[in-house]
Design an enzyme around this catalytic site. Structure first.
Site, PDB file in Angstrom:
ATOM      1  CD  GLU A 157      -2.740  -1.415  -0.090  1.00 49.67           C
ATOM      2  OE1 GLU A 157      -3.013  -0.434  -0.810  1.00 49.67           O
ATOM      3  OE2 GLU A 157      -3.059  -2.594  -0.396  1.00 49.67           O
ATOM      4  CD  GLU A 183      -1.748  -3.974  -7.628  1.00 46.11           C
ATOM      5  OE1 GLU A 183      -2.469  -2.977  -7.374  1.00 46.11           O
ATOM      6  OE2 GLU A 183      -1.498  -4.858  -6.791  1.00 46.11           O
TER       7      GLU A 183
END
Ligand code: ZN
Length: 502
Positions: free
Chosen positions: A265, A295
């Site tokens: 994250e 991502e």
């Protein structure tokens, strides 16, 4: 003339984005803080904000201003502003194709579906979620139909376009087929079913929380412009200028898992914090180039940095100090095996980076089959379990560990999953370039210095926002088009390193 219209346009987009931020804040709250009984009122709040944002986004005045700006030669000759306008046009045309009632209905249905899914997963009861899943797929089908007519390619592409602009399902086939071909033998060669050796490791939650927070800051995450909280499904929410929040998940026996989630994250959050939001909130130039690139940032930090020998040679002594007794006697070799071994299993988010991509290709094929009308929703569990057996030789014990494990469908995110594997592919390709241009990177990571790496990412990825497509960013940064080969080379090298170190 053009500049005044442009300023007006940008002001309106900022308001739209700010409404979106309020909606995101409601979702963040729903995942982290909200009391259980607030769920149905929250669905009302979320739906209202979604409708208001959609009305503003599709306001005819935005179209008129956009027309004026597109005619302005000064704006057109500035490559940054031209790219901004190109993307504003794309968003506006797409948004105008969606009726407000559909947007509101999707928001409301999904907010309620989320609560049903949570309970269904807890009870491993697919039947209770099935009608909601069918409804979500039906609404997504309607959404896809708004974006084009017959002859505009398959429906799935139009949903995928939302998350990975410019990508199509058949292009994905062209990348996924050779990837699958190379992954299968790699998994067969390196699968390691033995005990991890660190099963009994327990680290108190408060200690983990301190260590994760400290690490997030060390990697470059600005906690003065963010927060680290806990949620069942870790996520990043880039709310706006100065507000990028992340969550992670702690369990006493899940020390490495929590660190992996946090690092992942943080990778997303560094991208959000590196976008030029202060001056361009609401404009495409301050937004991510797509979820695949997003991502790639999380996976690069999680996998290429966070599972490397250099990283752990730095972190392990610090972790030993922070955790006191828990990590005494745990060696670098044990940690490397624990975080890197190839171990086929049923849960995606707990999977290693090699088998992970098989989980994604299953979901891609499944969603595409449902969207094509080739697979009925009631047959989803059967399809799922068969594929897990075929692809990874895993027996799925129940639907909670099978087709109910992911939050995505209850959020209406059909077409989202491929971006995870695209992220792994982009990350591996970027990484090959990075270690070439920063030969001293391994040494820097081993001494806890991540700033040169972050600098490269800021320069080559973050600052551009949506100026370039994902494919263009990849070409510019690495000199070649996206390929599955760097990822395969990375995975094979890591497993060989692990084997030789034993
Ligand atoms: Zn992610």
């Amino acid at each position: 003339m053009g500049q005044a219209s442009y300023d007006d346009l940008k002001g309106r987009l900022r308001e739209v984005a700010t409404l979106g931020s309020v909606g995101s804040l409601l979702s963040w709250d729903q995942e982290t803080m909200m009391p259980r009984d607030a769920a149905s009122f929250r669905a009302e709040e979320v739906a209202l904000i979604a409708r208001l944002a959609h009305e503003r986004r599709t306001d005819a005045r935005i179209g008129e201003l956009l027309d004026l700006c597109e005619k302005d030669p000064d704006l057109g000759s500035d490559p940054l502003e031209a790219a901004n306008l190109r993307e504003i046009r794309r968003d506006y045309d797409r948004a105008c194709r969606l009726p407000a009632e559909l947007v509101e209905e999707i928001a409301q249905t999904c907010s309620r579906a989320l609560e049903v899914w949570k309970q269904a997963r807890a009870d491993s009861d697919f039947e209770s979620f099935r009608p909601w899943l069918a409804r979500v797929f039906e609404l997504e089908r309607q959404k896809g139909e708004c974006f084009g007519g017959a002859g505009d390619g398959e429906l799935y592409d139009r949903l995928l376009e939302e998350y990975e602009p410019g990508m199509t399902a058949s292009q994905l086939d062209g990348i996924f087929a050779p990837l699958r071909g190379d992954l299968a033998p790699l998994i067969a060669e390196f699968a390691d079913d033995g005990p991890m050796g660190l099963e009994s490791l327990r680290v108190p939650l408060a200690t983990q929380s301190r260590l994760n927070r400290d690490l997030a800051g060390r990697l470059g995450y600005d906690l003065g412009a963010g927060r680290l909280d806990e949620s069942t499904h870790p996520f990043t929410e880039g709310l706006g200028p100065g507000d990028t929040r992340i969550t992670t998940r702690y369990r006493e026996e899940g020390f490495f898992e929590a660190l992996g989630s946090t690092i992942h994250e943080v990778g997303h959050a560094l991208y959000e914090q590196g976008l030029p939001k202060e001056h361009r909130h609401g404009q495409p130039l301050a937004q991510a180039a797509g979820l695949g690139i997003h991502e790639s940032q999380s996976r690069m930090w999680e996998n290429h940095v966070g599972r490397s020998r250099a990283f752990w040679s730095w972190l392990l002594p610090r972790a030993r100090e922070a955790t006191g007794a828990s990590l005494q006697g745990v060696g670098l070799g044990q940690v490397m095996r624990a975080v890197n071994r190839v171990r086929p299993q049923s849960v995606r988010v707990e999977s290693d980076e090699t088998t992970y991509n098989m989980h994604i290709m299953l979901r891609f094929d499944l969603e595409r089959a449902v969207m094509r009308g080739d697979l009925a929703v009631e047959d989803v569990p059967g399809f799922w379990n068969d594929r897990m057996k075929r692809d990874l030789n895993v027996d799925v014990v129940d639907d909670a560990n099978g087709c109910l494990q992911d939050i995505h469908w209850s959020l209406g995110a059909i077409g989202y999953f491929p971006t995870y594997t695209l992220g792994s592919l982009y990350a591996a390709q970027f990484w090959e370039t990075i270690v070439e241009v920063i030969p001293q990177l391994g040494g820097q990571i081993a001494s806890g210095n991540f700033s040169t790496l972050l600098g490269w990412l800021r320069e080559n990825v973050h600052r551009h926002g949506r100026r370039f497509t994902a494919a263009e960013l990849c070409e510019r940064a690495t000199g070649s088009a996206l390929s599955h080969e760097p990822l395969i080379r990375h995975l094979r090298a890591r497993q060989q390193d692990l084997r030789e170190a034993r």
